[in-house]
Motif scaffolding. Structure first.
Motif, PDB file in Angstrom:
ATOM      1  N   VAL A 231       0.832  -1.201   0.000  1.00  0.00           N
ATOM      2  CA  VAL A 231       0.000   0.000   0.000  1.00  0.00           C
ATOM      3  C   VAL A 231       0.869   1.255   0.000  1.00  0.00           C
ATOM      4  CG1 VAL A 231      -1.631   1.346   1.376  1.00  0.00           C
ATOM      5  CG2 VAL A 231      -2.006  -1.102   1.051  1.00  0.00           C
ATOM      6  N   GLU A 232       1.916   1.248   0.810  1.00  0.00           N
ATOM      7  CA  GLU A 232       2.802   2.418   0.877  1.00  0.00           C
ATOM      8  C   GLU A 232       3.449   2.677  -0.482  1.00  0.00           C
ATOM      9  OE1 GLU A 232       4.877   5.672   1.892  1.00  0.00           O
ATOM     10  OE2 GLU A 232       3.243   4.720   3.010  1.00  0.00           O
ATOM     11  N   SER A 235       0.919   4.098  -2.895  1.00  0.00           N
ATOM     12  CA  SER A 235       0.494   5.452  -2.535  1.00  0.00           C
ATOM     13  C   SER A 235       1.419   6.479  -3.168  1.00  0.00           C
ATOM     14  CB  SER A 235       0.487   5.619  -1.003  1.00  0.00           C
ATOM     15  OG  SER A 235       1.816   5.688  -0.485  1.00  0.00           O
ATOM     16  N   ARG A 236       2.630   6.053  -3.514  1.00  0.00           N
ATOM     17  CA  ARG A 236       3.603   6.932  -4.158  1.00  0.00           C
ATOM     18  C   ARG A 236       3.497   6.867  -5.690  1.00  0.00           C
ATOM     19  NH1 ARG A 236       8.986   5.129  -0.666  1.00  0.00           N
ATOM     20  NH2 ARG A 236       8.014   5.199   1.412  1.00  0.00           N
ATOM     21  N   PRO A 238       0.386   7.166  -7.798  1.00  0.00           N
ATOM     22  CA  PRO A 238      -1.058   7.346  -7.991  1.00  0.00           C
ATOM     23  C   PRO A 238      -1.535   7.082  -9.411  1.00  0.00           C
ATOM     24  CG  PRO A 238       0.046   9.454  -7.757  1.00  0.00           C
ATOM     25  CD  PRO A 238       1.055   8.415  -7.405  1.00  0.00           C
ATOM     26  N   VAL A 258      -6.801   2.952   3.439  1.00  0.00           N
ATOM     27  CA  VAL A 258      -6.649   3.385   2.049  1.00  0.00           C
ATOM     28  C   VAL A 258      -7.727   4.407   1.689  1.00  0.00           C
ATOM     29  CG1 VAL A 258      -6.944   2.597  -0.336  1.00  0.00           C
ATOM     30  CG2 VAL A 258      -5.413   1.367   1.210  1.00  0.00           C
ATOM     31  N   ARG A 261      -7.069   7.794   3.224  1.00  0.00           N
ATOM     32  CA  ARG A 261      -6.003   8.559   2.578  1.00  0.00           C
ATOM     33  C   ARG A 261      -6.385   8.986   1.164  1.00  0.00           C
ATOM     34  NH1 ARG A 261      -0.519   5.148   3.326  1.00  0.00           N
ATOM     35  NH2 ARG A 261       0.313   6.975   2.206  1.00  0.00           N
ATOM     36  N   LEU A 263      -6.765   7.112  -1.520  1.00  0.00           N
ATOM     37  CA  LEU A 263      -5.956   6.427  -2.533  1.00  0.00           C
ATOM     38  C   LEU A 263      -6.875   5.675  -3.490  1.00  0.00           C
ATOM     39  CD1 LEU A 263      -3.150   5.074  -0.155  1.00  0.00           C
ATOM     40  CD2 LEU A 263      -3.099   7.131  -1.591  1.00  0.00           C
TER      41      LEU A 263
END
Length: 400
Positions: A231-232, A235-236, A238, A258, A261, A263
């Motif tokens: 997930v991290e 998230s970078r 998109p 998620v 945030r 996402l």
């Protein structure tokens, strides 16, 4: 041969269940009579309280299992008992039942539970082999089984009792890789000449590969599978879509995190049936495997290869051994989100179709049904005395 397969299903479906179904079908396709003796831990949810009180005892030795299996062996003239999982409801009593009827037993090693009560060599976010190096008391100290010292103690008592009876010396074992064999032999009671190496297999997807639309994760939604790292990383990114198929204890928390945030490029599908997963594989650019433990095989990698889909995998244990960097996928430092981002960006510059075709060729060479059946048949004949002797498994080193 008449073969009895013994398997205790967990409440959350996993790779072991797929292996059991695949091997049962394969053996039947080749004309064997196969009986499946199974229990499901979901039975625990409906179990009366007074019966739950007896679980610490029946987890060690279940009289019902013992009588059931003895009866099946006699009635169905069973020649081989092939055990996959015994926790919690079946228990190791399956071994004693088979041997009391003079029927050989082979146990497929799907995890590291014979050495580690938690089964994973993983604790508090890192690899841990304390139980091998310092003794099983370490597991009780940290509550490694289901985060419960009491339940862990029950597992430890069971392991110690069955080691004392010497039952493990009388079993035969199938390890999925040489890496797993080396770990298993740290249990000194097990003799090397009783340990075979045979990888898992899967059936050909037989579907034409579609143009990739997203990156795909299939598995339990849990920390040990590297979902937070996954997930991290996305998230970078998109502009790149990630689809996660599966369920687990972390499903709702990660899904909510998620959403919180914002996402929108990350989608949780939840549990999906086999046919729906196959359709996802068709449209996936690549399967991503982010496990934070050794894994004992990596069934999803083989399934991806069977579907002409390359794999981006963390370089740890058996997962790293299955993927050849730049040939049928990519590898990255397993515990680094930055490394995964770099791997995805690198993947975007490569020929995904060529990687997928290489993956499929590896599947045909190493993980197809026909070759696997020949290996399994040789193992059965070797341990039942029906063959010419012990099968030479060296050709299957590192999954070959």
């Amino acid at each position: 041969m008449n073969i009895l397969i013994v398997h205790n299903y967990y409440q959350i479906p996993g790779g072991e269940d797929t292996v059991v179904a695949n091997e049962k079908k394969l053996l039947e396709d080749y004309g064997h009579k196969v009986i499946l003796y199974s229990r499901n831990n979901s039975e625990l949810n409906q179990m009366p309280f007074f019966r739950k009180l007896g679980l610490p005892v029946t987890t060690v030795f279940n009289p019902r299992t013992y009588m059931d299996i003895r009866g099946i062996i006699k009635k169905r003239k069973i020649e081989i008992v092939h055990v996959h999982n015994t926790l919690n409801l079946i228990s190791p009593s399956a071994y004693y039942a088979a041997l009391s009827r003079d029927v050989p037993v082979v146990q497929t090693i799907h995890n590291f539970r014979m050495l580690c009560p938690g089964a994973t060599f993983y604790r508090d976010g890192h690899i841990c082999e304390d139980c091998v190096e310092k003794g099983l008391r370490c597991a009780v100290k940290y509550g490694c089984y289901r985060e419960s010292r009491l339940q862990t103690l029950a597992c430890v008592i069971s392991m110690k009792l069955h080691r004392m009876t010497g039952i493990y010396k009388r079993l035969n074992y199938i390890c999925l890789t040489e890496f797993n064999k080396e770990k298993l032999l740290k249990l000194r009671q097990i003799e090397e000449n009783r340990v075979y190496v045979k990888p898992n297999f899967t059936f050909d997807m037989e579907e034409e590969k579609a143009i990739g639309e997203f990156y795909l994760y299939i598995g339990r939604i849990e920390e040990i599978k590297g979902v937070p790292l996954l997930v991290e990383a996305f998230s970078r990114m998109p502009d790149k879509k990630l689809v996660l198929a599966g369920t687990g204890r972390g499903f709702q928390p990660y899904q909510e995190a998620v959403a919180g945030r914002g996402l929108i490029n990350i989608e949780f599908k939840g549990f999906m049936e086999k046919e729906s997963l196959a359709e996802l594989l068709r449209y996936a650019k690549a399967v991503i495997v982010t496990s934070q433990w050794y894994e004992t095989f990596g069934m999803i990698i083989v399934e991806a290869f069977a579907g002409h889909t390359p794999v981006i995998a963390g370089d740890i244990g058996n997962i790293g051994d299955l993927v050849e960097d730049g040939v049928d996928g990519l590898k990255f430092q397993y515990n680094s989100p930055d490394a995964l981002v770099e791997a995805v960006e690198r993947f975007e510059q490569l020929d995904a179709v060529a990687l997928g075709e290489n993956a499929y060729r590896k599947y045909e060479e190493r993980f197809s049904p026909d070759g696997n059946y020949k290996s399994m048949k040789a193992i059965y004949e070797g341990i039942s005395g029906g063959g010419t002797g012990r099968w030479d498994c060296r050709s299957f080193k590192n999954g070959r």
